[in-house]
Design an enzyme around this catalytic site. Structure first.
Site, PDB file in Angstrom:
ATOM      1  N   ARG A   1       6.105   4.458  -0.650  1.00  0.00           N
ATOM      2  CA  ARG A   1       6.097   5.378  -1.799  1.00  0.00           C
ATOM      3  C   ARG A   1       7.398   5.282  -2.605  1.00  0.00           C
ATOM      4  O   ARG A   1       7.401   5.586  -3.798  1.00  0.00           O
ATOM      5  CB  ARG A   1       5.875   6.814  -1.328  1.00  0.00           C
TER       6      ARG A   1
ATOM      7  N   LYS B   1      -5.396  16.321   7.119  1.00  0.00           N
ATOM      8  CA  LYS B   1      -5.490  17.412   6.130  1.00  0.00           C
ATOM      9  C   LYS B   1      -6.966  17.800   6.010  1.00  0.00           C
ATOM     10  O   LYS B   1      -7.630  17.571   4.989  1.00  0.00           O
ATOM     11  CB  LYS B   1      -4.881  16.973   4.793  1.00  0.00           C
TER      12      LYS B   1
ATOM     13  N   GLY C   1      -0.745   8.553   1.733  1.00  0.00           N
ATOM     14  CA  GLY C   1       0.576   8.197   2.237  1.00  0.00           C
ATOM     15  C   GLY C   1       0.497   7.628   3.644  1.00  0.00           C
ATOM     16  O   GLY C   1       1.061   6.567   3.929  1.00  0.00           O
TER      17      GLY C   1
ATOM     18  N   GLY D   1      -5.242  12.638  -1.033  1.00  0.00           N
ATOM     19  CA  GLY D   1      -5.925  13.773  -1.648  1.00  0.00           C
ATOM     20  C   GLY D   1      -6.092  13.560  -3.143  1.00  0.00           C
ATOM     21  O   GLY D   1      -7.140  13.867  -3.720  1.00  0.00           O
TER      22      GLY D   1
HETATM   23  N1  LIG Z   1      -7.971  13.275  15.646  1.00  0.00           N
HETATM   24  C1  LIG Z   1      -6.798  13.559  15.090  1.00  0.00           C
HETATM   25  N2  LIG Z   1      -6.099  14.647  15.492  1.00  0.00           N
HETATM   26  C2  LIG Z   1      -4.883  14.927  14.949  1.00  0.00           C
HETATM   27  N3  LIG Z   1      -4.303  14.200  13.971  1.00  0.00           N
HETATM   28  C3  LIG Z   1      -4.966  13.117  13.546  1.00  0.00           C
HETATM   29  C4  LIG Z   1      -6.229  12.741  14.064  1.00  0.00           C
HETATM   30  N4  LIG Z   1      -6.625  11.613  13.435  1.00  0.00           N
HETATM   31  C5  LIG Z   1      -5.650  11.277  12.564  1.00  0.00           C
HETATM   32  N5  LIG Z   1      -4.635  12.163  12.629  1.00  0.00           N
HETATM   33  C6  LIG Z   1      -3.364  12.153  11.870  1.00  0.00           C
HETATM   34  O1  LIG Z   1      -3.615  12.209  10.500  1.00  0.00           O
HETATM   35  C7  LIG Z   1      -2.395  11.900   9.846  1.00  0.00           C
HETATM   36  C8  LIG Z   1      -2.641  11.462   8.439  1.00  0.00           C
HETATM   37  O2  LIG Z   1      -3.400  12.439   7.784  1.00  0.00           O
HETATM   38  P1  LIG Z   1      -3.426  12.641   6.208  1.00  0.00           P
HETATM   39  O3  LIG Z   1      -2.102  13.108   5.731  1.00  0.00           O
HETATM   40  O4  LIG Z   1      -4.608  13.486   5.948  1.00  0.00           O
HETATM   41  O5  LIG Z   1      -3.680  11.150   5.668  1.00  0.00           O
HETATM   42  P2  LIG Z   1      -3.220  10.475   4.293  1.00  0.00           P
HETATM   43  O6  LIG Z   1      -1.725  10.717   4.161  1.00  0.00           O
HETATM   44  O7  LIG Z   1      -3.554   9.041   4.425  1.00  0.00           O
HETATM   45  O8  LIG Z   1      -4.001  11.177   3.227  1.00  0.00           O
HETATM   46  C9  LIG Z   1      -1.726  10.861  10.721  1.00  0.00           C
HETATM   47  O9  LIG Z   1      -0.375  11.244  10.933  1.00  0.00           O
HETATM   48  C10 LIG Z   1      -2.546  10.871  12.022  1.00  0.00           C
HETATM   49  O10 LIG Z   1      -1.759  10.937  13.192  1.00  0.00           O
HETATM   50  O1  LIG Z   2       1.123  13.011   1.201  1.00  0.00           O
HETATM   51  C1  LIG Z   2       0.533  13.420   0.203  1.00  0.00           C
HETATM   52  O2  LIG Z   2      -0.810  13.444   0.094  1.00  0.00           O
HETATM   53  P1  LIG Z   2      -1.840  12.558   0.991  1.00  0.00           P
HETATM   54  O3  LIG Z   2      -1.565  12.834   2.470  1.00  0.00           O
HETATM   55  O4  LIG Z   2      -3.180  13.127   0.576  1.00  0.00           O
HETATM   56  O5  LIG Z   2      -1.670  11.127   0.613  1.00  0.00           O
HETATM   57  C2  LIG Z   2       1.244  13.883  -1.036  1.00  0.00           C
HETATM   58  O6  LIG Z   2       2.637  13.685  -0.933  1.00  0.00           O
HETATM   59  C3  LIG Z   2       0.915  15.359  -1.316  1.00  0.00           C
HETATM   60  O7  LIG Z   2       1.400  16.148  -0.265  1.00  0.00           O
HETATM   61  P2  LIG Z   2       0.685  17.562   0.075  1.00  0.00           P
HETATM   62  O8  LIG Z   2      -0.701  17.257   0.610  1.00  0.00           O
HETATM   63  O9  LIG Z   2       1.591  18.212   1.092  1.00  0.00           O
HETATM   64  O10 LIG Z   2       0.620  18.341  -1.223  1.00  0.00           O
END
Ligand SMILES: Nc1ncnc2c1ncn2[C@@H]1O[C@H](COP(=O)(O)OP(=O)(O)O)[C@@H](O)[C@H]1O
Ligand SMILES: O=C(OP(=O)(O)O)[C@H](O)COP(=O)(O)O
Length: 403
Positions: A37, A202, A360, A384
């Protein structure tokens, strides 16, 4: 949307340009485990600095609770930005206070400063328009011009994303322009079969997105933390897994709607479980076992999709024409729970589809697990944000950059 090229067509030397970036990088203590990033915002920061602007970079990092918290300091990201730019980057230890004011006042033409985490201030994320506006006023005092380039946060109606651009001449940076250009292809004329793979942690945000995606995708593959809300909705035991109790009814309705409309909503058939969340620092063996999705023991939590699910998901990706993937399938940071994520990443590469990886942690996972990021069609810095863009929603941070 005016882009930074229009700004650069004017003289910018000596002007203070506020760049809202997304430097929300994964950290192990103060060590950045993936700097994607930060690299993604370099073209914008470099172009402004080379044109002689005084560049003020701001970002959130993690989810601190509206007050300073050293665990979420942007100092490591500022240091890394300096290394990547090959220049000294000044760092303000607050966001809009004495340190920020003095740091910005001390900038010379072409110099870059980073101010401390925006979310150390309650006004940044406040739901109250006046409170957000008051913080945006303080941010506006630091700059003459606004450049939005934090694509990962454009879905957040936050002060620095939504309210600040209304107070300054505003432009989209190179990253936002590129991201929107690629994602538009997935909304305007998507090639089918269109497969969406969703995972991550998330859960609440991402479950809500499925509502709209059901009308757009041909197949939706569910992994990561959100899988257990679906399995629970089907009546299965999920032990101590992540669970969004308040969305169980919504998820049940998604399953029914998918059935009626012929969209394949694919759930894991097995899971890798362990008695506790693993130690990501030591990466000590976590006592992991694979169990069928309908036989998860009470005292265990699901931390990855199981091997049969990985094979199933790969087969669902194999003949896709377009794949959008957001969210790791499991806790990929620990080797016992990385196989599901590896299998999905590999399936994307093996397919002939146009592949977009967003988020991310998803983008970091691809690189940390050793895949060649250039082999994917597009790696988006926003998870997101890209999901909500694909839903067709108006994103506050993009709307604010429109004239
Ligand atoms: N079954 C699970 N239980 C808890 N955490 C999980 C699980 N599967 C994936 N994760 C966690 O999800 C995190 C990423 O989630 P998220 O922020 O939603 O993804 P992104 O940043 O790609 O949008 C990773 O740190 C991973 O360890
Ligand atoms: O990591 C982010 O989003 P992402 O996990 O959906 O890629 C962005 O930095 C937004 O962070 P936020 O979901 O805490 O608002």
């Amino acid at each position: 949307m005016k882009t930074i090229d229009e700004l650069l067509a004017e003289p910018v030397a000596g002007r203070r340009v506020f760049v809202r970036a997304d430097l929300n990088v994964p950290l192990d203590g103060t060590t950045i485990t993936d700097d994607g990033r930060i690299r993604a915002v370099l073209p914008t920061v470099k172009a402004l600095a080379e044109a002689g602007a005084r560049v003020v970079v701001a970002s959130h990092l993690g989810r601190p609770k509206g007050a300073p918290d050293p665990a979420f300091s942007l100092a490591p990201a500022a240091a890394r930005l300096g290394e990547l730019l090959g220049a000294d980057v000044a760092f303000a230890t607050d966001t809009v206070g004495e340190s920020a004011t003095a740091t910005v006042a001390g900038l010379t033409d072409g110099q870059v400063a980073v101010v401390e985490n925006l979310r150390f201030n309650a006004g940044e994320t406040s739901k109250d328009d006046a409170e957000r506006g008051a913080f945006a006023d303080q941010l506006a005092a630091l700059a003459d011009v606004y450049v939005g380039d934090g694509f990962g946060a454009v879905h957040r109606k936050h002060a620095s994303v939504f309210d600040l651009p209304a107070r300054l001449p505003h432009y989209a940076g190179y990253l936002i322009a590129t991201e929107v250009g690629v994602l538009r292809k997935l909304t305007d004329d998507v090639q089918r079969p269109y497969v969406v793979a969703l995972g991550g942690a998330k859960v609440s945000d991402k479950l809500a997105v499925i509502d709209q995606l059901l009308g757009k995708a041909d197949r939706i593959l569910i992994g990561g933390g959100m899988a257990y809300t679906f399995l629970k909705a089907k009546g299965y035991e999920v032990g101590g897994s992540l669970l969004q109790e308040d969305q169980l009814d919504a998820v049940t309705e998604y399953l029914e709607r998918a059935e009626k409309t012929g969209v394949e909503l694919v759930l894991p058939v097995d899971a890798v479980v362990a008695p506790a969340f693993p130690d990501l620092k030591s990466k000590a063996p976590a006592d992991a076992t694979s169990v069928a999705a309908d036989a998860m023991p009470t005292g265990q939590m699901g931390l990855d999709i199981g091997p049969q699910s990985a094979t199933l998901y790969a087969s669902k990706i194999a003949d896709a024409a377009t794949v959008f993937w957001n969210g790791p399938m499991g806790v990929f940071e620990h080797p016992d729970f990385a196989e599901g994520t590896k299998a999905v990443a590999q399936a994307l590469l093996d397919s002939e589809a146009f592949t977009v990886v967003g988020g991310g942690d998803s983008a970091a996972a691809v690189r940390i697990l050793g895949f060649d990021e250039n082999a994917f069609g597009h790696i988006s810095t926003g998870g997101g944000a890209s999901l909500e863009y694909l839903e067709g929603k108006t994103l506050p941070g993009l709307a604010a950059l429109e004239d």
